[in-house]
Design a protein around this motif. Structure first.
Motif, mmCIF file in Angstrom:
data_model
loop_
_atom_site.group_PDB
_atom_site.id
_atom_site.type_symbol
_atom_site.label_atom_id
_atom_site.label_comp_id
_atom_site.label_asym_id
_atom_site.label_seq_id
_atom_site.Cartn_x
_atom_site.Cartn_y
_atom_site.Cartn_z
ATOM 1 N N ILE A 101 0.798 -1.231 0.000
ATOM 2 C CA ILE A 101 0.000 0.000 0.000
ATOM 3 C C ILE A 101 0.834 1.287 0.000
ATOM 4 C CG2 ILE A 101 -1.618 1.369 1.396
ATOM 5 C CD1 ILE A 101 -3.099 -1.252 2.002
ATOM 6 N N PRO A 102 1.898 1.405 0.813
ATOM 7 C CA PRO A 102 2.648 2.680 0.801
ATOM 8 C C PRO A 102 3.198 3.059 -0.575
ATOM 9 C CG PRO A 102 3.231 1.392 2.740
ATOM 10 C CD PRO A 102 2.388 0.497 1.883
ATOM 11 N N GLY A 103 3.788 2.103 -1.281
ATOM 12 C CA GLY A 103 4.323 2.397 -2.606
ATOM 13 C C GLY A 103 3.244 2.752 -3.601
ATOM 14 N N LEU A 104 2.109 2.063 -3.507
ATOM 15 C CA LEU A 104 0.997 2.376 -4.400
ATOM 16 C C LEU A 104 0.428 3.761 -4.095
ATOM 17 C CD1 LEU A 104 -0.915 -1.046 -4.442
ATOM 18 C CD2 LEU A 104 0.423 -0.036 -6.306
ATOM 19 N N ALA A 105 0.285 4.079 -2.813
ATOM 20 C CA ALA A 105 -0.241 5.397 -2.431
ATOM 21 C C ALA A 105 0.681 6.507 -2.936
ATOM 22 C CB ALA A 105 -0.387 5.478 -0.909
ATOM 23 N N ILE A 109 -0.680 9.387 -5.510
ATOM 24 C CA ILE A 109 -0.728 10.810 -5.151
ATOM 25 C C ILE A 109 -0.034 11.645 -6.231
ATOM 26 C CG2 ILE A 109 1.430 11.086 -3.823
ATOM 27 C CD1 ILE A 109 -0.281 12.554 -1.698
ATOM 28 N N LYS A 110 0.958 11.051 -6.905
ATOM 29 C CA LYS A 110 1.679 11.760 -7.955
ATOM 30 C C LYS A 110 0.863 11.895 -9.245
ATOM 31 C CE LYS A 110 6.348 10.650 -6.348
ATOM 32 N NZ LYS A 110 6.635 12.061 -5.974
ATOM 33 N N GLN A 111 -0.209 11.111 -9.359
ATOM 34 C CA GLN A 111 -1.070 11.279 -10.535
ATOM 35 C C GLN A 111 -1.724 12.646 -10.553
ATOM 36 O OE1 GLN A 111 -3.814 7.876 -10.382
ATOM 37 N NE2 GLN A 111 -2.737 6.986 -12.140
ATOM 38 N N VAL A 112 -1.979 13.181 -9.355
ATOM 39 C CA VAL A 112 -2.613 14.495 -9.239
ATOM 40 C C VAL A 112 -1.576 15.585 -8.981
ATOM 41 C CG1 VAL A 112 -4.276 15.878 -7.937
ATOM 42 C CG2 VAL A 112 -4.762 13.471 -8.415
ATOM 43 N N ASP A 113 -0.605 15.279 -8.110
ATOM 44 C CA ASP A 113 0.423 16.252 -7.756
ATOM 45 C C ASP A 113 1.786 15.569 -7.813
ATOM 46 O OD1 ASP A 113 2.150 18.106 -6.618
ATOM 47 O OD2 ASP A 113 0.682 18.808 -5.152
ATOM 48 N N PRO A 114 2.502 15.694 -8.927
ATOM 49 C CA PRO A 114 3.789 15.001 -9.115
ATOM 50 C C PRO A 114 4.854 15.360 -8.080
ATOM 51 C CG PRO A 114 2.962 15.831 -11.203
ATOM 52 C CD PRO A 114 2.105 16.436 -10.139
ATOM 53 N N LYS A 115 4.685 16.476 -7.377
ATOM 54 C CA LYS A 115 5.700 16.909 -6.415
ATOM 55 C C LYS A 115 5.479 16.331 -5.012
ATOM 56 C CE LYS A 115 8.049 19.476 -9.242
ATOM 57 N NZ LYS A 115 8.104 20.937 -9.123
ATOM 58 N N LEU A 116 4.291 15.826 -4.746
ATOM 59 C CA LEU A 116 4.006 15.263 -3.422
ATOM 60 C C LEU A 116 4.409 13.795 -3.356
ATOM 61 C CD1 LEU A 116 0.518 16.634 -2.264
ATOM 62 C CD2 LEU A 116 2.800 17.389 -1.561
ATOM 63 N N THR A 117 4.703 13.330 -2.154
ATOM 64 C CA THR A 117 4.979 11.914 -1.956
ATOM 65 C C THR A 117 4.262 11.454 -0.688
ATOM 66 O OG1 THR A 117 6.717 10.222 -1.848
ATOM 67 C CG2 THR A 117 7.060 12.241 -0.550
ATOM 68 N N VAL A 118 4.279 10.168 -0.433
ATOM 69 C CA VAL A 118 3.659 9.605 0.761
ATOM 70 C C VAL A 118 4.755 9.051 1.652
ATOM 71 C CG1 VAL A 118 2.156 7.786 1.647
ATOM 72 C CG2 VAL A 118 1.474 9.083 -0.371
ATOM 73 N N LYS A 119 4.949 9.682 2.793
ATOM 74 C CA LYS A 119 5.999 9.257 3.721
ATOM 75 C C LYS A 119 5.454 8.460 4.891
ATOM 76 C CE LYS A 119 9.069 13.130 2.642
ATOM 77 N NZ LYS A 119 9.819 14.299 3.189
ATOM 78 N N THR A 120 4.168 8.605 5.144
ATOM 79 C CA THR A 120 3.546 7.880 6.243
ATOM 80 C C THR A 120 2.137 7.471 5.832
ATOM 81 O OG1 THR A 120 3.008 7.964 8.616
ATOM 82 C CG2 THR A 120 2.570 9.948 7.325
ATOM 83 N N ILE A 296 -3.389 14.506 7.143
ATOM 84 C CA ILE A 296 -3.063 13.252 7.816
ATOM 85 C C ILE A 296 -3.440 13.341 9.297
ATOM 86 C CG2 ILE A 296 -1.177 11.729 8.541
ATOM 87 C CD1 ILE A 296 0.273 12.535 5.939
ATOM 88 N N LYS A 297 -3.073 14.444 9.930
ATOM 89 C CA LYS A 297 -3.376 14.639 11.346
ATOM 90 C C LYS A 297 -4.883 14.656 11.582
ATOM 91 C CE LYS A 297 -2.640 17.803 15.237
ATOM 92 N NZ LYS A 297 -2.059 19.109 15.668
ATOM 93 N N ALA A 298 -5.607 15.354 10.713
ATOM 94 C CA ALA A 298 -7.066 15.449 10.862
ATOM 95 C C ALA A 298 -7.724 14.089 10.713
ATOM 96 C CB ALA A 298 -7.630 16.424 9.829
ATOM 97 N N ASP A 299 -7.247 13.288 9.746
ATOM 98 C CA ASP A 299 -7.830 11.964 9.540
ATOM 99 C C ASP A 299 -7.503 11.039 10.709
ATOM 100 O OD1 ASP A 299 -9.277 10.307 7.360
ATOM 101 O OD2 ASP A 299 -7.645 8.990 8.019
ATOM 102 N N ASP A 300 -6.277 11.127 11.236
ATOM 103 C CA ASP A 300 -5.902 10.304 12.386
ATOM 104 C C ASP A 300 -6.770 10.647 13.600
ATOM 105 O OD1 ASP A 300 -3.981 8.946 10.990
ATOM 106 O OD2 ASP A 300 -2.270 10.034 11.837
ATOM 107 N N GLU A 301 -7.018 11.939 13.808
ATOM 108 C CA GLU A 301 -7.854 12.369 14.930
ATOM 109 C C GLU A 301 -9.297 11.910 14.738
ATOM 110 O OE1 GLU A 301 -7.293 16.568 15.081
ATOM 111 O OE2 GLU A 301 -5.367 16.445 16.156
ATOM 112 N N ALA A 302 -9.789 12.015 13.496
ATOM 113 C CA ALA A 302 -11.158 11.566 13.204
ATOM 114 C C ALA A 302 -11.284 10.066 13.418
ATOM 115 C CB ALA A 302 -11.531 11.924 11.769
ATOM 116 N N TRP A 303 -10.247 9.323 13.020
ATOM 117 C CA TRP A 303 -10.260 7.868 13.204
ATOM 118 C C TRP A 303 -10.275 7.510 14.690
ATOM 119 C CZ3 TRP A 303 -11.579 3.389 11.801
ATOM 120 C CH2 TRP A 303 -10.984 2.233 12.327
ATOM 121 N N GLU A 304 -9.481 8.209 15.493
ATOM 122 C CA GLU A 304 -9.459 7.952 16.935
ATOM 123 C C GLU A 304 -10.834 8.204 17.556
ATOM 124 O OE1 GLU A 304 -7.232 6.688 18.948
ATOM 125 O OE2 GLU A 304 -5.837 6.351 17.303
ATOM 126 N N GLU A 305 -11.508 9.259 17.104
ATOM 127 C CA GLU A 305 -12.845 9.560 17.602
ATOM 128 C C GLU A 305 -13.840 8.473 17.209
ATOM 129 O OE1 GLU A 305 -13.984 13.411 16.276
ATOM 130 O OE2 GLU A 305 -12.445 14.471 17.449
#
Length: 318
Positions: A101-105, A109-120, A296-305
């Protein structure tokens, strides 16, 4: 000269041709890393086949050591309890998901924004990998037990013995571990793509909505209800609404979401993709990275809730 080598070569060529076709179909449909994906499917297929064959050998060994088939039938419930296929399969799946999953993600993400990557990876996706792997192992074990139990019941009704039952377990036309493993490997590898795509959409601040895309069928007839979903757009953090072939309304976050029954997931080759906000894409890379971290932070917080709410509901706490 032995002709077996020529036959093996012909079979290998046929399998390679079939895989080439699948790779092309995945590429045309919008899946990233199509050739690597086909290799992943084949690798997972081999490992699943091995585990399912171990399970078959387990029941065959126990049957051969039984006094007779009726005695084996009485012992069968305890043999089910002792069968560890589910835990072995769960470990296999969670390792595969977490590696894949990390490599695929990062690719999606680069399909929309080639400059972004997924580190976590978000806590939600990591928890999904754990929970779905466990459930998948249990489901596959249950299916196997039902299959073996049916063979056992039929053999007893026909008045046959241990040798007949063992022969049926060995008959690949009746119980084909390889065929079952390939279907599961294909579905779960493509499911990893969907989960990774959703992870990429969650992390990408430029994506505000997502679209369901029907890509046609590969060796299977298109599902009319999936064809009808083509072009459906919803917010990226909201589910799609899918009218199932069984008349039930489902709310999947993406194609092959585990909330869907097997009839809506197995051999489904639909995809979903993000729709970008050009204004956000126009922000500086530093700002887009900052917004990604916030997402990422917002989704993690939402998941915890959500997790806390589920735990309280289970415990009967309002």
């Amino acid at each position: 000269m032995c002709k077996c080598k020529a036959l093996i070569k012909a079979i290998d060529a046929y399998i390679a041709k079939a895989d080439d076709n699948l790779s092309s179909a995945l590429d045309d449909a919008g899946f990233i890393k199509p050739k690597a994906t086909v290799k992943k499917i084949s690798s997972l297929e081999d490992r699943l086949t091995s585990e399912l064959e171990k399970e078959t050998k387990y029941f065959k060994s126990k049957a051969k050591n039984a006094v007779d088939l009726k005695s084996f039938a009485k012992e069968f419930p305890s043999l089910i309890d002792e069968d560890t296929t589910d835990s072995r399969l769960s470990e296999l799946f969670v390792k595969d998901f977490k590696e894949n999953i990390p490599g695929l993600a990062a690719g999606y993400i680069k399909q929309v924004d080639p400059k972004l990557t997924v580190k976590t990876i978000t806590a939600r996706t990591l928890a999904w990998a754990e929970s779905w792997s466990e459930k998948l192992g249990q489901l596959m074990k249950l299916d196997s037990h039902k299959e073996v139990e049916t063979l056992l019941t039929d053999t007893l009704k026909e008045g046959k013995g241990i040798a007949d039952f063992v022969r049926l377990l060995s008959d690949k036309d009746i119980r084909s571990e390889r065929y079952r493993a390939r279907a599961v490997a294909l579905t779960e590898t493509l499911r990893a793509h969907s989960v990774a795509q959703q992870e990429a959409l969650t992390q990408n601040p430029a994506v505000e909505s997502k679209e369901w895309v029907h890509t046609g069928g590969y060796r299977n007839s298109p599902r009319e209800n999936h064809v009808a979903m083509n072009g459906t757009i919803v917010s990226k953090d909201e589910p799609f609404t899918l009218e199932g072939a069984d008349g039930t309304t489902y709310y999947p976050m993406y194609p092959r979401d585990p909330v869907l029954p097997p009839g809506e997931s197995v051999n489904c080759h639909c995809i979903h993709r993000g729709i970008a906000n050009e204004d956000i894409l126009g922000l500086s890379l530093e700002e887009r990275k900052r917004l990604q971290e916030e997402a990422i932070k917002a989704d993690d917080e939402a998941w915890e809730e959500e997790l806390d709410a589920k735990n309280k509901a289970r415990a009967g706490i309002e």
